[in-house]
Design an enzyme around this catalytic site. Sequence first.
Site, PDB file in Angstrom:
ATOM      1  N   ARG A 126       0.831  -1.193  -0.001  1.00  0.00           N
ATOM      2  CA  ARG A 126      -0.217   0.097   0.060  1.00  0.00           C
ATOM      3  C   ARG A 126       0.935   1.356  -0.009  1.00  0.00           C
ATOM      4  O   ARG A 126       1.799   1.374   0.965  1.00  0.00           O
ATOM      5  CB  ARG A 126      -0.791   0.183   0.999  1.00  0.00           C
ATOM      6  CG  ARG A 126      -2.084   1.253   1.020  1.00  0.00           C
ATOM      7  CD  ARG A 126      -2.819   1.154   2.181  1.00  0.00           C
ATOM      8  NE  ARG A 126      -2.235   2.062   3.163  1.00  0.00           N
ATOM      9  CZ  ARG A 126      -1.935   1.846   4.467  1.00  0.00           C
ATOM     10  NH1 ARG A 126      -2.861   0.644   5.073  1.00  0.00           N
ATOM     11  NH2 ARG A 126      -1.377   2.320   5.485  1.00  0.00           N
ATOM     12  N   GLU A 144       4.874   7.008   2.077  1.00  0.00           N
ATOM     13  CA  GLU A 144       5.649   5.861   2.461  1.00  0.00           C
ATOM     14  C   GLU A 144       4.928   4.710   1.637  1.00  0.00           C
ATOM     15  O   GLU A 144       3.984   4.782   1.288  1.00  0.00           O
ATOM     16  CB  GLU A 144       5.652   5.305   3.898  1.00  0.00           C
ATOM     17  CG  GLU A 144       4.346   4.881   4.381  1.00  0.00           C
ATOM     18  CD  GLU A 144       4.376   4.101   5.812  1.00  0.00           C
ATOM     19  OE1 GLU A 144       5.546   3.588   5.881  1.00  0.00           O
ATOM     20  OE2 GLU A 144       3.429   3.923   6.414  1.00  0.00           O
ATOM     21  N   ASN A 146       4.042   0.710   2.328  1.00  0.00           N
ATOM     22  CA  ASN A 146       3.944  -0.383   3.159  1.00  0.00           C
ATOM     23  C   ASN A 146       4.248  -1.736   2.262  1.00  0.00           C
ATOM     24  O   ASN A 146       3.515  -1.922   1.533  1.00  0.00           O
ATOM     25  CB  ASN A 146       2.829  -0.463   3.899  1.00  0.00           C
ATOM     26  CG  ASN A 146       2.544   0.970   4.498  1.00  0.00           C
ATOM     27  OD1 ASN A 146       3.076   1.216   5.497  1.00  0.00           O
ATOM     28  ND2 ASN A 146       1.727   1.852   4.158  1.00  0.00           N
ATOM     29  N   SER A 151      -2.985  -2.941   5.921  1.00  0.00           N
ATOM     30  CA  SER A 151      -4.341  -3.451   6.383  1.00  0.00           C
ATOM     31  C   SER A 151      -5.364  -2.240   6.324  1.00  0.00           C
ATOM     32  O   SER A 151      -5.270  -1.369   5.655  1.00  0.00           O
ATOM     33  CB  SER A 151      -3.922  -3.702   7.616  1.00  0.00           C
ATOM     34  OG  SER A 151      -3.956  -2.666   8.512  1.00  0.00           O
ATOM     35  N   LYS A 309      12.239   2.627   5.922  1.00  0.00           N
ATOM     36  CA  LYS A 309      12.216   3.768   5.706  1.00  0.00           C
ATOM     37  C   LYS A 309      13.641   4.106   4.980  1.00  0.00           C
ATOM     38  O   LYS A 309      13.743   4.953   3.939  1.00  0.00           O
ATOM     39  CB  LYS A 309      11.987   4.814   6.844  1.00  0.00           C
ATOM     40  CG  LYS A 309      10.981   4.345   7.581  1.00  0.00           C
ATOM     41  CD  LYS A 309       9.665   5.026   7.016  1.00  0.00           C
ATOM     42  CE  LYS A 309       8.333   4.895   8.018  1.00  0.00           C
ATOM     43  NZ  LYS A 309       7.680   3.649   7.975  1.00  0.00           N
ATOM     44  N   LYS A 367      12.234  10.150  10.619  1.00  0.00           N
ATOM     45  CA  LYS A 367      11.843   8.987  10.768  1.00  0.00           C
ATOM     46  C   LYS A 367      12.846   7.845  11.156  1.00  0.00           C
ATOM     47  O   LYS A 367      13.741   7.774  10.538  1.00  0.00           O
ATOM     48  CB  LYS A 367      11.136   8.589   9.475  1.00  0.00           C
ATOM     49  CG  LYS A 367      10.121   9.405   8.973  1.00  0.00           C
ATOM     50  CD  LYS A 367       9.526   8.860   7.719  1.00  0.00           C
ATOM     51  CE  LYS A 367       8.038   9.561   7.195  1.00  0.00           C
ATOM     52  NZ  LYS A 367       7.497   8.867   6.095  1.00  0.00           N
ATOM     53  N   GLU A 371       8.031   0.307  11.567  1.00  0.00           N
ATOM     54  CA  GLU A 371       6.750   0.705  11.141  1.00  0.00           C
ATOM     55  C   GLU A 371       5.528   0.856  12.137  1.00  0.00           C
ATOM     56  O   GLU A 371       6.098   0.785  13.374  1.00  0.00           O
ATOM     57  CB  GLU A 371       6.325  -0.768  10.568  1.00  0.00           C
ATOM     58  CG  GLU A 371       7.052  -1.102   9.119  1.00  0.00           C
ATOM     59  CD  GLU A 371       6.998  -0.051   8.236  1.00  0.00           C
ATOM     60  OE1 GLU A 371       5.516   0.342   7.917  1.00  0.00           O
ATOM     61  OE2 GLU A 371       7.735   0.619   7.667  1.00  0.00           O
ATOM     62  N   GLY A 372       4.345   0.957  11.936  1.00  0.00           N
ATOM     63  CA  GLY A 372       3.442   0.942  12.870  1.00  0.00           C
ATOM     64  C   GLY A 372       2.878   2.245  13.304  1.00  0.00           C
ATOM     65  O   GLY A 372       1.825   2.249  14.196  1.00  0.00           O
ATOM     66  N   ARG A 454      -7.381   7.639   5.216  1.00  0.00           N
ATOM     67  CA  ARG A 454      -7.154   7.952   6.545  1.00  0.00           C
ATOM     68  C   ARG A 454      -7.259   9.448   6.877  1.00  0.00           C
ATOM     69  O   ARG A 454      -6.413   9.804   6.458  1.00  0.00           O
ATOM     70  CB  ARG A 454      -6.284   7.174   7.435  1.00  0.00           C
ATOM     71  CG  ARG A 454      -6.335   5.592   7.412  1.00  0.00           C
ATOM     72  CD  ARG A 454      -5.138   4.794   7.731  1.00  0.00           C
ATOM     73  NE  ARG A 454      -3.964   5.274   6.682  1.00  0.00           N
ATOM     74  CZ  ARG A 454      -3.003   5.104   6.995  1.00  0.00           C
ATOM     75  NH1 ARG A 454      -2.306   4.901   8.273  1.00  0.00           N
ATOM     76  NH2 ARG A 454      -2.055   5.611   6.051  1.00  0.00           N
TER      77      ARG A 454
HETATM   78  P1  ADP Z   1       4.849   4.360   9.733  1.00  0.00           P
HETATM   79  O1  ADP Z   1       5.329   3.183   9.129  1.00  0.00           O
HETATM   80  O2  ADP Z   1       4.908   4.545  11.203  1.00  0.00           O
HETATM   81  O3  ADP Z   1       3.080   4.392   9.145  1.00  0.00           O
HETATM   82  P2  ADP Z   1       4.658   6.936   8.280  1.00  0.00           P
HETATM   83  O4  ADP Z   1       5.796   7.387   7.364  1.00  0.00           O
HETATM   84  O5  ADP Z   1       3.454   6.713   7.673  1.00  0.00           O
HETATM   85  O6  ADP Z   1       5.284   5.781   9.298  1.00  0.00           O
HETATM   86  O7  ADP Z   1       4.449   8.067   8.764  1.00  0.00           O
HETATM   87  C1  ADP Z   1       3.332   8.087  10.009  1.00  0.00           C
HETATM   88  C2  ADP Z   1       2.507   9.230   9.833  1.00  0.00           C
HETATM   89  O8  ADP Z   1       3.360  10.441   9.705  1.00  0.00           O
HETATM   90  C3  ADP Z   1       2.032   9.274   8.418  1.00  0.00           C
HETATM   91  O9  ADP Z   1       0.825   8.686   8.528  1.00  0.00           O
HETATM   92  C4  ADP Z   1       1.838  10.800   8.278  1.00  0.00           C
HETATM   93  O10 ADP Z   1       0.476  11.392   8.929  1.00  0.00           O
HETATM   94  C5  ADP Z   1       2.687  11.355   9.134  1.00  0.00           C
HETATM   95  N1  ADP Z   1       4.092  11.947   8.049  1.00  0.00           N
HETATM   96  C6  ADP Z   1       4.786  10.910   7.671  1.00  0.00           C
HETATM   97  N2  ADP Z   1       5.686  11.629   6.526  1.00  0.00           N
HETATM   98  C7  ADP Z   1       5.228  12.646   6.595  1.00  0.00           C
HETATM   99  C8  ADP Z   1       5.708  13.893   5.663  1.00  0.00           C
HETATM  100  N3  ADP Z   1       6.702  13.844   4.981  1.00  0.00           N
HETATM  101  N4  ADP Z   1       4.996  15.057   6.062  1.00  0.00           N
HETATM  102  C9  ADP Z   1       4.165  15.287   6.747  1.00  0.00           C
HETATM  103  N5  ADP Z   1       3.465  14.040   7.579  1.00  0.00           N
HETATM  104  C10 ADP Z   1       4.386  13.072   7.086  1.00  0.00           C
HETATM  105 MG    MG Z   2       2.217   5.081   7.454  1.00  0.00          MG
END
Ligand code: ADP
Ligand code: MG
Length: 478
Positions: A126, A144, A146, A151, A309, A367, A371-372, A454
């Site tokens: 996803r 990102e 996944n 899910s 990441k 980051k 995950e998660g 979401r």
């Molecule tokens: P995870 O693997 O924990 O889901 P993500 O990269 O999806 O990691 O980051 C978690 C959340 O942080 C995302 O759902 C988003 O809301 C926010 N986020 C992540 N990257 C960015 C970004 N570059 N700019 C703004 N918000 C971000």
């Molecule tokens: Mg995410």
Amino acid sequence: MELDPPVKLPVSDCLLSDAINQSKDCAVSHGFVFRTFENPTSSDTVMCGPHALLPAPIPRKYFHQLADVQIYINELLYLISKDYDFIRETLKSAAVSDDFTGRLLKILETILEEGIADAGVLALLRSDYLLDGSTDEMLPKMVEINTIASSLGAVTTNLTLVHRYTTQLLGGRCDVEKSLPTNNHIEKYSKAFVKAWEVYNTPKAAIVFVVSTTERNVFDQRLLEFEVKKINWDIPVKRITLLDIGSKGKLSGDRRLIVDGTEVAIVYYRDGYVPSHFKSETEWNAVLLAARSRAICCPNVSLHLAGTKKVQQAIAKPGMVERFISNPDKVKAIRATFTGQYSLDIGAEGDKAIAMAIASPEKFVMKPNKEGGGNNIYGVDIRTKLLEIQNTSERNAYILMDRIFPVTVPGYKVVSSTELPKLQNMVSEFGMFGALVSDKNDVVLNEYSGHLVRTKVNGVDEGGVAAGASALDTPFLI
Ligand code: ADP
Ligand code: MG
């Protein structure tokens, strides 16, 4: 940048209260339910899932663009997962201070030494995007990709219908159907499971969902299981824990994975993607055993690592997509969704990124290689963290990314409460599912497989549904 919601807001308390009750009834009637926080091991009591009262606007052309690019992203991740040297090289610095990545890499090393046995690949991905609100174009930018346990697509399928209902109820246009794309996620993912099972090619072998026993999101998994059965009732489908595989699993002479007398064709991980899922060595034994076997693991260990990441930051560098994909149109389409990402590894390049982030932390997200949800660092905390770790190898376990400031839309969040929600500015993350299946040599299925939205209140940094921050949602094409 703000977009208009699908209907004129706010609405009166009386109308809102009625719409919320109706929305909950419609959602529960159509299986949009979760187990309760109090009783996550039993389906005796269930609750309506948190959802946005109205769907989330997205320019129609971007929705189609993201759906169309998904098959290229599937291909890219598949090719990355086959480039073991690239994965090893990209992750070796992180592995020093990040034990979880280190252990997965070690498993990869083990199976490379022994020779990879799996019958094929099943990638269920996803890609998540935010609409960049910093310019009038509102371009979608990737957050990102996944590669493990992507899910919530199945349980949200019928939310489209709920949103059709609530939009109409609150006075939305009557041609609303054209704006709410159908979500065929369940059919598409189940088809991919069956295809991968056919690649494994042993009628009595099972598709195994590796799950936790305390799972509130169980129906999202079960909908896929039931759909697989509907396609072919003869396919054995089981639910097993990592602990069961680790303690009862064994390999046959020809490296078939046998658990409790059942041969396993597909190991589909809906558990085992964060360190806390590994309470003992037995869970790690399970992953190692499955990785060494002929079973098709979804994801296999290299695809799991391709979703980290660090790897995604490496791919965002100039010329890197081209390393894997030669067709310039595909490269362009993938690259168009990227935003800047920077290595924080020890060295000149990492030092430059650290200096940049310390000077303007509000422009970035930091980051960890995890995950998660709930792991990222924002704003001044980035400065604090970097000052703390800049002279240690811990910095290698993080990446830096340009912060996306997403488009906002006023809306209401429907949660389990008797209080009326406030009208708040929301931001939506649009997820596009993809499925790819290959046998030992060739890709035999590559598809876009539905979507997920979401939505969270603007200003809340992390978007986890399980953690209660996000509401589930659907796209409204404008
Ligand atoms: P995870 O693997 O924990 O889901 P993500 O990269 O999806 O990691 O980051 C978690 C959340 O942080 C995302 O759902 C988003 O809301 C926010 N986020 C992540 N990257 C960015 C970004 N570059 N700019 C703004 N918000 C971000
Ligand atoms: Mg995410």
